[in-house]
Design a protein around this motif. Structure first.
Motif, PDB file in Angstrom:
ATOM      1  N   SER A  21      67.997 -49.802  23.960  1.00  0.00           N
ATOM      2  CA  SER A  21      67.584 -48.541  23.353  1.00  0.00           C
ATOM      3  C   SER A  21      68.734 -47.549  23.434  1.00  0.00           C
ATOM      4  O   SER A  21      69.110 -47.086  24.519  1.00  0.00           O
ATOM      5  N   HIS A  22      69.277 -47.207  22.271  1.00  0.00           N
ATOM      6  CA  HIS A  22      70.475 -46.374  22.210  1.00  0.00           C
ATOM      7  C   HIS A  22      70.254 -45.015  22.864  1.00  0.00           C
ATOM      8  O   HIS A  22      71.136 -44.466  23.535  1.00  0.00           O
ATOM      9  N   GLU A  23      69.048 -44.467  22.693  1.00  0.00           N
ATOM     10  CA  GLU A  23      68.763 -43.132  23.205  1.00  0.00           C
ATOM     11  C   GLU A  23      68.728 -43.095  24.732  1.00  0.00           C
ATOM     12  O   GLU A  23      69.005 -42.058  25.346  1.00  0.00           O
ATOM     13  N   LEU A  24      68.365 -44.214  25.359  1.00  0.00           N
ATOM     14  CA  LEU A  24      68.213 -44.251  26.812  1.00  0.00           C
ATOM     15  C   LEU A  24      69.504 -44.607  27.540  1.00  0.00           C
ATOM     16  O   LEU A  24      69.570 -44.506  28.767  1.00  0.00           O
ATOM     17  N   LEU A  25      70.509 -45.051  26.810  1.00  0.00           N
ATOM     18  CA  LEU A  25      71.766 -45.453  27.441  1.00  0.00           C
ATOM     19  C   LEU A  25      72.638 -44.239  27.720  1.00  0.00           C
ATOM     20  O   LEU A  25      72.749 -43.333  26.888  1.00  0.00           O
ATOM     21  N   LYS A  26      73.258 -44.225  28.876  1.00  0.00           N
ATOM     22  CA  LYS A  26      74.156 -43.120  29.225  1.00  0.00           C
ATOM     23  C   LYS A  26      75.380 -43.118  28.317  1.00  0.00           C
ATOM     24  O   LYS A  26      75.818 -42.075  27.833  1.00  0.00           O
ATOM     25  N   TYR A  27      75.938 -44.315  28.111  1.00  0.00           N
ATOM     26  CA  TYR A  27      77.130 -44.443  27.274  1.00  0.00           C
ATOM     27  C   TYR A  27      76.711 -45.005  25.920  1.00  0.00           C
ATOM     28  O   TYR A  27      76.131 -46.089  25.840  1.00  0.00           O
ATOM     29  N   LYS A  28      76.997 -44.269  24.844  1.00  0.00           N
ATOM     30  CA  LYS A  28      76.536 -44.649  23.514  1.00  0.00           C
ATOM     31  C   LYS A  28      77.487 -45.593  22.796  1.00  0.00           C
ATOM     32  O   LYS A  28      77.148 -46.177  21.780  1.00  0.00           O
ATOM     33  N   GLY A  29      78.683 -45.734  23.300  1.00  0.00           N
ATOM     34  CA  GLY A  29      79.683 -46.585  22.671  1.00  0.00           C
ATOM     35  C   GLY A  29      81.003 -46.407  23.391  1.00  0.00           C
ATOM     36  O   GLY A  29      81.124 -45.571  24.301  1.00  0.00           O
ATOM     37  N   PRO A  30      82.022 -47.180  23.019  1.00  0.00           N
ATOM     38  CA  PRO A  30      83.295 -47.131  23.748  1.00  0.00           C
ATOM     39  C   PRO A  30      83.965 -45.760  23.730  1.00  0.00           C
ATOM     40  O   PRO A  30      84.465 -45.310  24.761  1.00  0.00           O
ATOM     41  N   ILE A  31      83.981 -45.086  22.573  1.00  0.00           N
ATOM     42  CA  ILE A  31      84.638 -43.779  22.495  1.00  0.00           C
ATOM     43  C   ILE A  31      83.863 -42.744  23.305  1.00  0.00           C
ATOM     44  O   ILE A  31      84.436 -41.950  24.061  1.00  0.00           O
ATOM     45  N   HIS A  32      82.531 -42.753  23.155  1.00  0.00           N
ATOM     46  CA  HIS A  32      81.689 -41.838  23.921  1.00  0.00           C
ATOM     47  C   HIS A  32      81.836 -42.106  25.419  1.00  0.00           C
ATOM     48  O   HIS A  32      81.899 -41.169  26.229  1.00  0.00           O
ATOM     49  N   CYS A  33      81.889 -43.366  25.784  1.00  0.00           N
ATOM     50  CA  CYS A  33      82.029 -43.755  27.185  1.00  0.00           C
ATOM     51  C   CYS A  33      83.336 -43.225  27.760  1.00  0.00           C
ATOM     52  O   CYS A  33      83.357 -42.613  28.840  1.00  0.00           O
ATOM     53  N   ALA A  34      84.445 -43.449  27.063  1.00  0.00           N
ATOM     54  CA  ALA A  34      85.749 -42.990  27.538  1.00  0.00           C
ATOM     55  C   ALA A  34      85.769 -41.467  27.674  1.00  0.00           C
ATOM     56  O   ALA A  34      86.264 -40.927  28.677  1.00  0.00           O
ATOM     57  N   GLY A  35      85.221 -40.773  26.682  1.00  0.00           N
ATOM     58  CA  GLY A  35      85.203 -39.314  26.730  1.00  0.00           C
ATOM     59  C   GLY A  35      84.366 -38.785  27.883  1.00  0.00           C
ATOM     60  O   GLY A  35      84.750 -37.818  28.554  1.00  0.00           O
ATOM     61  N   LEU A  36      83.223 -39.440  28.124  1.00  0.00           N
ATOM     62  CA  LEU A  36      82.344 -38.993  29.206  1.00  0.00           C
ATOM     63  C   LEU A  36      82.980 -39.243  30.567  1.00  0.00           C
ATOM     64  O   LEU A  36      82.862 -38.413  31.483  1.00  0.00           O
ATOM     65  N   ILE A  37      83.660 -40.359  30.719  1.00  0.00           N
ATOM     66  CA  ILE A  37      84.355 -40.649  31.976  1.00  0.00           C
ATOM     67  C   ILE A  37      85.416 -39.590  32.246  1.00  0.00           C
ATOM     68  O   ILE A  37      85.550 -39.084  33.365  1.00  0.00           O
ATOM     69  N   ILE A  38      86.166 -39.239  31.211  1.00  0.00           N
ATOM     70  CA  ILE A  38      87.221 -38.218  31.371  1.00  0.00           C
ATOM     71  C   ILE A  38      86.619 -36.868  31.747  1.00  0.00           C
ATOM     72  O   ILE A  38      87.133 -36.167  32.622  1.00  0.00           O
ATOM     73  N   ARG A  39      85.490 -36.505  31.100  1.00  0.00           N
ATOM     74  CA  ARG A  39      84.864 -35.215  31.395  1.00  0.00           C
ATOM     75  C   ARG A  39      84.298 -35.176  32.810  1.00  0.00           C
ATOM     76  O   ARG A  39      84.398 -34.160  33.506  1.00  0.00           O
ATOM     77  N   GLU A  40      83.668 -36.268  33.242  1.00  0.00           N
ATOM     78  CA  GLU A  40      82.997 -36.281  34.541  1.00  0.00           C
ATOM     79  C   GLU A  40      83.919 -36.626  35.705  1.00  0.00           C
ATOM     80  O   GLU A  40      83.717 -36.163  36.834  1.00  0.00           O
ATOM     81  N   GLU A  41      84.935 -37.464  35.445  1.00  0.00           N
ATOM     82  CA  GLU A  41      85.751 -37.995  36.539  1.00  0.00           C
ATOM     83  C   GLU A  41      87.238 -37.684  36.400  1.00  0.00           C
ATOM     84  O   GLU A  41      88.031 -38.021  37.281  1.00  0.00           O
ATOM     85  N   GLY A  42      87.607 -37.056  35.286  1.00  0.00           N
ATOM     86  CA  GLY A  42      89.018 -36.787  35.056  1.00  0.00           C
ATOM     87  C   GLY A  42      89.691 -37.977  34.379  1.00  0.00           C
ATOM     88  O   GLY A  42      89.133 -39.081  34.316  1.00  0.00           O
ATOM     89  N   LEU A  43      90.902 -37.769  33.882  1.00  0.00           N
ATOM     90  CA  LEU A  43      91.623 -38.821  33.174  1.00  0.00           C
ATOM     91  C   LEU A  43      91.842 -40.053  34.042  1.00  0.00           C
ATOM     92  O   LEU A  43      91.767 -41.195  33.565  1.00  0.00           O
ATOM     93  N   LEU A  44      92.078 -39.832  35.330  1.00  0.00           N
ATOM     94  CA  LEU A  44      92.319 -40.966  36.225  1.00  0.00           C
ATOM     95  C   LEU A  44      91.082 -41.839  36.414  1.00  0.00           C
ATOM     96  O   LEU A  44      91.190 -42.945  36.936  1.00  0.00           O
TER      97      LEU A  44
END
Length: 311
Positions: A146-169
């Motif tokens: 279920s796309h709506e229930l997933l934290k990461y919606k896709g590779p680009i969204h996942c990468a962006g969310l990781i950077i926002r929450e955890e920093g580039l590293l």
């Protein structure tokens, strides 16, 4: 005059870009064929409660609960990752080998081949493998479709969310074990592939002989078997470190993860997912080399042996 003679006696050189292109094409084919095994491997390595009883149980459970498409979760970053990784691996290995070849004969020692492979593995780990695998693993560990229930919606969204929450590293979580795993893997793989080509088929780079795809696949398969056994603990630790977010950190680093896994789950836990790795990596190397050797062989025949050359 002597210098000119040495130049004519040198072994022919296949450009790094040819090897890079051959590797990238091989990576596309490999990713398309073997993604389900990689998903299963990741699920097994992240299983701290023994929810899965083995490869088949993991695969069937995933399909039953999430549908068959779940076995191709993370395919986009995986395919992109493999394509770029093989291009960088093959190209950088060629550059290192060129730098380490004997100036007069153009030959490279086994030690030089090993070092070249390790160097290529380190570069691919830092530039390509770590950030792509962080995204891939975060996508693969999500349960459900279920796309709506997933934290990461896709590779680009996942990468962006990781950077926002955890920093580039955050995209380089698990870099240390990844460097150790890939460096060792490639050092062994390139050395073994060259050895098997020579022993089994009397094929040597630049000799103009083009292996049949099945011959390349056998050499690639055999060359791809040693690395997973040697680097199992690095791969498990890499996966665990990449899967955890900054807010939910359990392992503090590579050595802490190794000692913690050993203490809590036993020594065999450091080789979790070994069987699916052996189901994926040797066949993957077989597929990649089956494709890559054809392109390299075509270049050798057309652009090296169609011009005057003194071997």
């Amino acid at each position: 005059m002597a210098e000119k003679l040495d130049e004519t006696q040198r072994k022919p050189v296949i450009p790094a870009y040819v090897k890079a292109l051959s590797g990238s094409l091989g990576g596309i084919v490999e990713a398309s064929c073997l993604q389900p095994i990689d998903v299963i491997k990741t699920r097994l390595q992240l299983d701290r409660t023994a929810s899965y009883k083995g490869i088949l149980h993991c695969g069937t459970t995933t399909v039953k609960n999430e549908g068959v498409r779940a076995l191709w979760k993370g395919l986009t970053p995986f395919a992109t990752h493999l394509t770029l990784k093989y291009a960088l691996r093959m190209g950088s290995n060629a550059v290192f080998q060129s730098a380490l070849k004997d100036a007069n004969t153009g030959k490279i020692s086994d030690g030089g081949r090993f070092v070249s492979g390790f160097g290529a593995g380190v570069i691919e780990a830092l530039v390509i493998v770590t950030p792509f695998e962080v995204v891939k693993i975060r996508l693969q560990q999500q349960k459900g479709l279920s796309h709506e229930l997933l934290k990461y919606k896709g590779p680009i969204h996942c990468a962006g969310l990781i950077i926002r929450e955890e920093g580039l590293l955050g995209l380089w979580a698990g870099a240390a074990p990844t460097v150790m795993r890939n460096g060792t893997n490639q050092a062994v793989m390139f050395t073994a592939k060259n050895t098997f080509d020579g022993l089994l088929w009397r094929k040597h780079e630049g000799d103009g002989k083009v292996l049949q795809p099945w011959q390349s696949m056998i050499s690639g398969f055999l060359a791809g078997t040693a690395g997973p056994v040697c680097t199992g603990p690095f791969d498990v630790v890499k996966t665990r470190l990449m899967a955890q977010s900054r807010s939910g950190k359990y392992y503090k680093g590579m050595f802490h993860a190794i000692s913690t896994i050993y203490a809590e789950e036993g020594v065999l836990a450091l080789w979790k997912g070994l069987l699916p790795r052996l189901m994926r990596i040797p066949p993957g190397q077989a597929i990649m080399w089956g494709v890559a050797d054809q392109l390299i062989g075509f270049y050798e025949k057309k652009y090296i042996h169609n011009i005057p050359f003194q071997a």
